[in-house]
Write a protein that holds these residues in place. Structure first.
Motif, PDB file in Angstrom:
ATOM      1  N   UNK A 254      -9.256  52.522  96.553  1.00  0.00           N
ATOM      2  CA  UNK A 254     -10.214  53.502  97.056  1.00  0.00           C
ATOM      3  C   UNK A 254      -9.479  54.467  97.983  1.00  0.00           C
ATOM      4  N   UNK A 255     -10.171  55.569  98.317  1.00  0.00           N
ATOM      5  CA  UNK A 255      -9.628  56.590  99.217  1.00  0.00           C
ATOM      6  C   UNK A 255      -8.248  57.047  98.732  1.00  0.00           C
ATOM      7  N   UNK A 256      -8.188  57.432  97.477  1.00  0.00           N
ATOM      8  CA  UNK A 256      -6.930  57.859  96.869  1.00  0.00           C
ATOM      9  C   UNK A 256      -6.680  59.328  97.213  1.00  0.00           C
ATOM     10  N   UNK A 257      -5.486  59.620  97.678  1.00  0.00           N
ATOM     11  CA  UNK A 257      -5.114  60.982  98.015  1.00  0.00           C
ATOM     12  C   UNK A 257      -3.778  61.301  97.363  1.00  0.00           C
ATOM     13  N   UNK A 258      -3.760  62.340  96.545  1.00  0.00           N
ATOM     14  CA  UNK A 258      -2.546  62.767  95.845  1.00  0.00           C
ATOM     15  C   UNK A 258      -2.224  64.177  96.312  1.00  0.00           C
ATOM     16  N   UNK A 259      -1.018  64.397  96.795  1.00  0.00           N
ATOM     17  CA  UNK A 259      -0.585  65.721  97.228  1.00  0.00           C
ATOM     18  C   UNK A 259       0.646  66.134  96.433  1.00  0.00           C
ATOM     19  N   UNK A 260       0.769  67.428  96.225  1.00  0.00           N
ATOM     20  CA  UNK A 260       1.882  67.977  95.455  1.00  0.00           C
ATOM     21  C   UNK A 260       2.593  69.020  96.313  1.00  0.00           C
ATOM     22  N   UNK A 261       3.850  68.760  96.637  1.00  0.00           N
ATOM     23  CA  UNK A 261       4.640  69.691  97.442  1.00  0.00           C
ATOM     24  C   UNK A 261       5.725  70.383  96.628  1.00  0.00           C
TER      25      UNK A 261
END
Length: 394
Positions: A254-261
């Motif tokens: 749960x509370x999945x966060x995916x960021x792309x830099x």
């Protein structure tokens, strides 16, 4: 003044030789004489030696011991559900065990929990409506007039039985609703004892217990395992990218966060290409669910999207309800189409409902029709309405 000596009767002072030295019994006589003549512990007054009694200092205050409190006995069994179908509440109680000297227990002697039964059959009367109907054709308000009653949801206390007289513009409050009545038509909370209570994840009304980030009820995040992974990859020599496994998300996460830099083409904003011209105006007008004049009140980036708060001023076309203030979403964070806060625009947008049917919003595409509003634009958009194909009669 208190003292040991008298100025008029100095103590004899012996010499350095033994003959002049005072014996111990003489010191005792001197002390006795001083006590009688000078007054030990006396104060100066008109008569020498008159005692003045000085009150004793007060004893230090003792810490007051708090009386003991009673203790709760065990909870009793749960009662039967208050409803035969749908949602209801069950009650259990406990007793405070205390003596005559003990204070009452702290806490609530009653506890309610949600009991969810099988759904009510189609056509069933809602619980609140059933309670209002019990007063149909009965004399109220001190008059012989008879009324039919339906729920009224505009009163201040949502847990009162507020019922509207059918065909009239007044409502009447028949006390409290029964326990287990929903606080509102779309509310998950229930009324118990005249109070609107939320259901905790433990099923207890008013407990305030919430699931932690891992979905466990009341565990205080102790069961959570934080996973953080960084993917770094080189460009393939063939020049063909295709798909690549980045990571594996654990089951139940749960509370999945995916960021792309990364600095790839997905993260870049190109040049805005707003729609313009007569043909574009007619096409967008006829294919849009919402066409209206709006003033931009605020702009906010939400993830990779832009959300505008808009004051709807003049609606030209809407297939779905449109209120005076709406959120208009643009599926990019690049500022396309360019809308400035405080500006007034003619907007043509569509209704967007996602596959899970959890989103229902007004969507303005980055190449959608968004032109500054002018009297000329108002005239042109009204002319565009005449070019839309008319729906065929059924």
């Amino acid at each position: 003044m208190t003292g040991w000596g008298c100025r008029d009767n100095p103590v004899p002072h012996g010499g350095p030789h033994g003959a002049g030295r005072w014996r111990p019994w003489r010191w005792l006589l001197l002390l006795a004489w001083l006590s009688l003549g000078c007054g030990v512990g006396t104060a100066k007054g008109s008569t020498l030696g008159t005692p003045v009694w000085v009150p004793e200092p007060p004893a230090p205050a003792r810490h007051r011991r708090q009386p003991a409190r009673g203790t709760w006995g065990p909870w009793g069994p749960w009662s039967s559900c208050s409803s035969t179908c749908g949602d209801g509440v069950a009650l259990r109680t406990r007793r405070c065990l205390r003596s005559a000297e003990e204070e009452p227990c702290t806490g609530d002697p009653r506890q309610y929990r949600l009991c969810q039964l099988q759904g009510c059959p189609g056509g069933s009367v809602p619980f609140r409506a059933m309670q209002c109907s019990l007063y149909d054709n009965k004399p109220v308000l001190g008059t012989p007039a008879r009324y039919r009653w339906v729920p009224f949801h505009g009163a201040p206390n949502v847990c009162d039985l507020n019922c509207l007289a059918v065909g009239h513009n007044f409502y009447y409050t028949f006390g409290r609703v029964l326990d287990g009545t929903r606080c509102g038509p779309d509310s998950p909370d229930l009324c118990v004892g005249g109070r609107c209570l939320s259901v905790g994840c433990d099923g207890i009304l008013g407990s305030g217990t919430r699931p932690d980030a891992c979905g466990q009820c009341g565990s205080g995040h102790d069961t959570c395992l934080f996973v953080h992974r960084l993917f770094q990859g080189a460009d393939p020599s063939s020049g063909y990218f295709g798909y690549m496994n980045v990571t594996k998300i654990p089951a139940g996460a749960t509370h999945i966060k995916v960021t792309d830099k990364s600095r790839n083409y997905l993260g870049r904003c190109g040049r805005c290409r707003p729609a313009k011209g007569r043909s574009q105006r007619i096409r967008h007008f006829c294919q849009s669910d919402f066409v209206f004049q709006g003033r931009i009140l605020a702009r906010r980036l939400v993830g990779q999207e832009t959300r505008y708060e808009v004051e709807v001023k003049t609606p030209y076309r809407h297939h779905f309800p449109l209120v005076t203030r709406e959120y208009v979403w643009v599926p990019n964070a690049c500022g396309c189409p360019p809308l400035r806060e405080g500006g007034e625009y003619l907007l043509m947008a569509r209704r967007h409902v996602n596959y899970e049917r959890t989103l229902n919003r007004i969507l303005l595409q980055d190449d959608g029709y968004a032109r500054p509003w002018t009297p000329r634009e108002d005239r042109l958009v009204r002319e565009a309405a005449r070019h839309c194909p008319q729906p065929r009669p059924p």
